[in-house]
Enzyme design. Sequence first.
Site, PDB file in Angstrom:
ATOM      1  N   PRO A   1      53.568  -0.426  66.990  1.00  0.00           N
ATOM      2  CA  PRO A   1      53.554  -1.601  66.100  1.00  0.00           C
ATOM      3  C   PRO A   1      52.886  -1.274  64.771  1.00  0.00           C
ATOM      4  O   PRO A   1      51.839  -0.624  64.754  1.00  0.00           O
ATOM      5  CB  PRO A   1      52.722  -2.616  66.884  1.00  0.00           C
ATOM      6  CG  PRO A   1      51.897  -1.815  67.837  1.00  0.00           C
ATOM      7  CD  PRO A   1      52.669  -0.570  68.149  1.00  0.00           C
TER       8      PRO A   1
ATOM      9  N   ARG B   1      47.555  -3.342  74.217  1.00  0.00           N
ATOM     10  CA  ARG B   1      46.996  -2.217  73.466  1.00  0.00           C
ATOM     11  C   ARG B   1      45.487  -2.344  73.504  1.00  0.00           C
ATOM     12  O   ARG B   1      44.946  -3.423  73.256  1.00  0.00           O
ATOM     13  CB  ARG B   1      47.497  -2.246  72.031  1.00  0.00           C
ATOM     14  CG  ARG B   1      47.341  -0.891  71.376  1.00  0.00           C
ATOM     15  CD  ARG B   1      47.996  -0.854  70.023  1.00  0.00           C
ATOM     16  NE  ARG B   1      48.782   0.359  69.904  1.00  0.00           N
ATOM     17  CZ  ARG B   1      48.965   1.020  68.783  1.00  0.00           C
ATOM     18  NH1 ARG B   1      48.457   0.571  67.658  1.00  0.00           N
ATOM     19  NH2 ARG B   1      49.688   2.115  68.758  1.00  0.00           N
TER      20      ARG B   1
ATOM     21  N   TYR C   1      40.067  -6.472  66.327  1.00  0.00           N
ATOM     22  CA  TYR C   1      40.511  -7.849  66.121  1.00  0.00           C
ATOM     23  C   TYR C   1      39.940  -8.720  67.262  1.00  0.00           C
ATOM     24  O   TYR C   1      39.154  -8.234  68.079  1.00  0.00           O
ATOM     25  CB  TYR C   1      42.046  -7.907  66.009  1.00  0.00           C
ATOM     26  CG  TYR C   1      42.514  -7.098  64.812  1.00  0.00           C
ATOM     27  CD1 TYR C   1      42.103  -7.456  63.524  1.00  0.00           C
ATOM     28  CD2 TYR C   1      43.281  -5.952  64.959  1.00  0.00           C
ATOM     29  CE1 TYR C   1      42.483  -6.700  62.419  1.00  0.00           C
ATOM     30  CE2 TYR C   1      43.656  -5.187  63.857  1.00  0.00           C
ATOM     31  CZ  TYR C   1      43.252  -5.566  62.593  1.00  0.00           C
ATOM     32  OH  TYR C   1      43.605  -4.819  61.502  1.00  0.00           O
TER      33      TYR C   1
ATOM     34  N   GLN D   1      54.217  -7.377  69.283  1.00  0.00           N
ATOM     35  CA  GLN D   1      52.781  -7.350  69.557  1.00  0.00           C
ATOM     36  C   GLN D   1      52.197  -8.665  69.062  1.00  0.00           C
ATOM     37  O   GLN D   1      52.414  -9.041  67.905  1.00  0.00           O
ATOM     38  CB  GLN D   1      52.123  -6.182  68.821  1.00  0.00           C
ATOM     39  CG  GLN D   1      50.643  -6.042  69.172  1.00  0.00           C
ATOM     40  CD  GLN D   1      49.929  -5.001  68.334  1.00  0.00           C
ATOM     41  OE1 GLN D   1      49.888  -5.128  67.106  1.00  0.00           O
ATOM     42  NE2 GLN D   1      49.360  -3.999  68.970  1.00  0.00           N
TER      43      GLN D   1
ATOM     44  N   ALA E   1      51.950  -6.400  64.619  1.00  0.00           N
ATOM     45  CA  ALA E   1      51.017  -7.440  65.036  1.00  0.00           C
ATOM     46  C   ALA E   1      51.459  -8.771  64.432  1.00  0.00           C
ATOM     47  O   ALA E   1      51.588  -8.910  63.216  1.00  0.00           O
ATOM     48  CB  ALA E   1      49.607  -7.106  64.559  1.00  0.00           C
TER      49      ALA E   1
HETATM   50  C1  LIG Z   1      51.236   0.799  58.146  1.00  0.00           C
HETATM   51  C2  LIG Z   1      50.558   0.703  59.478  1.00  0.00           C
HETATM   52  C3  LIG Z   1      50.446  -0.525  60.101  1.00  0.00           C
HETATM   53  C4  LIG Z   1      49.864  -0.627  61.364  1.00  0.00           C
HETATM   54  N1  LIG Z   1      49.857  -1.836  61.991  1.00  0.00           N
HETATM   55  C5  LIG Z   1      49.473  -1.917  63.291  1.00  0.00           C
HETATM   56  C6  LIG Z   1      49.670  -3.093  64.036  1.00  0.00           C
HETATM   57  O1  LIG Z   1      50.279  -4.059  63.574  1.00  0.00           O
HETATM   58  N2  LIG Z   1      49.207  -3.118  65.311  1.00  0.00           N
HETATM   59  C7  LIG Z   1      48.587  -2.042  65.887  1.00  0.00           C
HETATM   60  O2  LIG Z   1      48.164  -2.117  67.039  1.00  0.00           O
HETATM   61  N3  LIG Z   1      48.450  -0.898  65.199  1.00  0.00           N
HETATM   62  C8  LIG Z   1      48.899  -0.797  63.952  1.00  0.00           C
HETATM   63  N4  LIG Z   1      48.842   0.401  63.288  1.00  0.00           N
HETATM   64  C9  LIG Z   1      48.437   1.602  64.030  1.00  0.00           C
HETATM   65  C10 LIG Z   1      49.689   2.315  64.588  1.00  0.00           C
HETATM   66  O3  LIG Z   1      50.342   1.516  65.560  1.00  0.00           O
HETATM   67  C11 LIG Z   1      49.334   3.677  65.233  1.00  0.00           C
HETATM   68  O4  LIG Z   1      48.513   3.451  66.344  1.00  0.00           O
HETATM   69  C12 LIG Z   1      48.629   4.600  64.258  1.00  0.00           C
HETATM   70  O5  LIG Z   1      49.309   4.653  63.019  1.00  0.00           O
HETATM   71  C13 LIG Z   1      48.510   6.009  64.836  1.00  0.00           C
HETATM   72  O6  LIG Z   1      49.775   6.526  65.167  1.00  0.00           O
HETATM   73  P1  LIG Z   1      50.567   7.533  64.173  1.00  0.00           P
HETATM   74  O7  LIG Z   1      49.642   8.682  63.895  1.00  0.00           O
HETATM   75  O8  LIG Z   1      51.784   7.960  64.971  1.00  0.00           O
HETATM   76  O9  LIG Z   1      50.915   6.777  62.944  1.00  0.00           O
HETATM   77  C14 LIG Z   1      49.372   0.522  62.023  1.00  0.00           C
HETATM   78  C15 LIG Z   1      49.454   1.746  61.359  1.00  0.00           C
HETATM   79  C16 LIG Z   1      50.067   1.853  60.134  1.00  0.00           C
HETATM   80  C17 LIG Z   1      50.202   3.214  59.506  1.00  0.00           C
END
Ligand SMILES: Cc1cc2nc3c(=O)[nH]c(=O)nc-3n(C[C@H](O)[C@H](O)[C@H](O)COP(=O)(O)O)c2cc1C
Length: 365
Positions: free
Chosen positions: A23, A231, A183, A100, A57
């Site tokens: 997400p 999560r 959160y 989510q 989210a």
């Molecule tokens: C632009 C952006 C928005 C994100 N929004 C959420 C979110 O809405 N909910 C959440 O649990 N994590 C959020 N994250 C965290 C990601 O889900 C993920 O756990 C994190 O980027 C690490 O994974 P990656 O290295 O593959 O990007 C966000 C990350 C990024 C980069």
Amino acid sequence: MSKIAQPYQIGPLTISNRIIVAPMCMYSAKNGVPGPFHAQHLGRLALSGAGLAIMEATAVSEEGRISDRCLGLWNDEQEAAFASLLSATRSYCQTPIGIQIGHAGRKASTSALWINGGKPLSRQDGAWPVLGPTDTPFSEGWPVPHAITDSDMDRLVSDFENCARRADKVGFDALELHTAHGYLLSSFLSPIANTRSDEYGGSLENRMRFPLRVAQAVRNVWPNSKALGARLNGSDWSEHGITPEEAAIFGQQLSAVDYDWLHISSGGNDPMAKISAQSAYQIPFAQTVKSKNPDTTVIAVGLIKDAEAAAEVIDNHSADLVAVGRAVLDNPNWPHHTLAELTGHEDLPHQYERASLVWRKRAPL
Ligand SMILES: Cc1cc2nc3c(=O)[nH]c(=O)nc-3n(C[C@H](O)[C@H](O)[C@H](O)COP(=O)(O)O)c2cc1C
């Protein structure tokens, strides 16, 4: 051959491979309503080749939004827009889509990340009152939360139920409860944010009490025929924060009330935390949670950047599934390419088949 390309059963949901789109907030909604940006964005995620895409989210109430541009699902206008978004996506793609849901707690009322760095909104920019386990702000310069009372808890539980019911109605295949990243629900779990002295603070049992009440309420309204997960933080990256062992126990409590997956992330409760964000940095937390929850699906996430790393997580049994975020934003074909690299086979949508790697090998462009 790596098991990553094989189908997998998450509770009642079968997915075609073991890569999930994580997400990611897009800060592009108006009044919580998904719009044209989400239509094209969800299309990219759905066509990415991942076995499941989890939408960003989405707030259970107006006050629960992280930013003033976050998605929400608490009213009829939002519900209608989500329903048409999903039905449009389903008209060309059958990839399962999850949502989510969460409440931003004391970290609500911010600007979008690219406006003022995601800092708290000022009053003239539309700041709203925030809620937390106590009246301690997240950090200096952040709003002073209203400390949640018993009647606030009742209302919050019903907001989560209402949102989950609507998410089912609009046709999501899966729902992820956001209990990570500092959160609302995460802040109750973390001893850093939750210094309450009543039955909701102190021991792990007490800190889990409100998040588990919400989890149970969501379980009660989310159909058993659809997958449900959460999560959670495997660590706060802080001396006094939540530990992987505590996360594993919280995971066991969720498993006991029939949560199908545990998605292991970290951070967000301690603004001073030093996060060692290296390749695959959260995988040890997922391993600890998996070791104590052998019968529940565990998802690993965090800087899993290439096919080899993704396959290793699955084939070494560190976790059952891998979630990928930024790599898919950067290249929406990341799951297709990863699966092709590992299997030599690429399962592109029909419209894109002539671009397949297999075809390219047979005839030069
Ligand atoms: C632009 C952006 C928005 C994100 N929004 C959420 C979110 O809405 N909910 C959440 O649990 N994590 C959020 N994250 C965290 C990601 O889900 C993920 O756990 C994190 O980027 C690490 O994974 P990656 O290295 O593959 O990007 C966000 C990350 C990024 C980069």
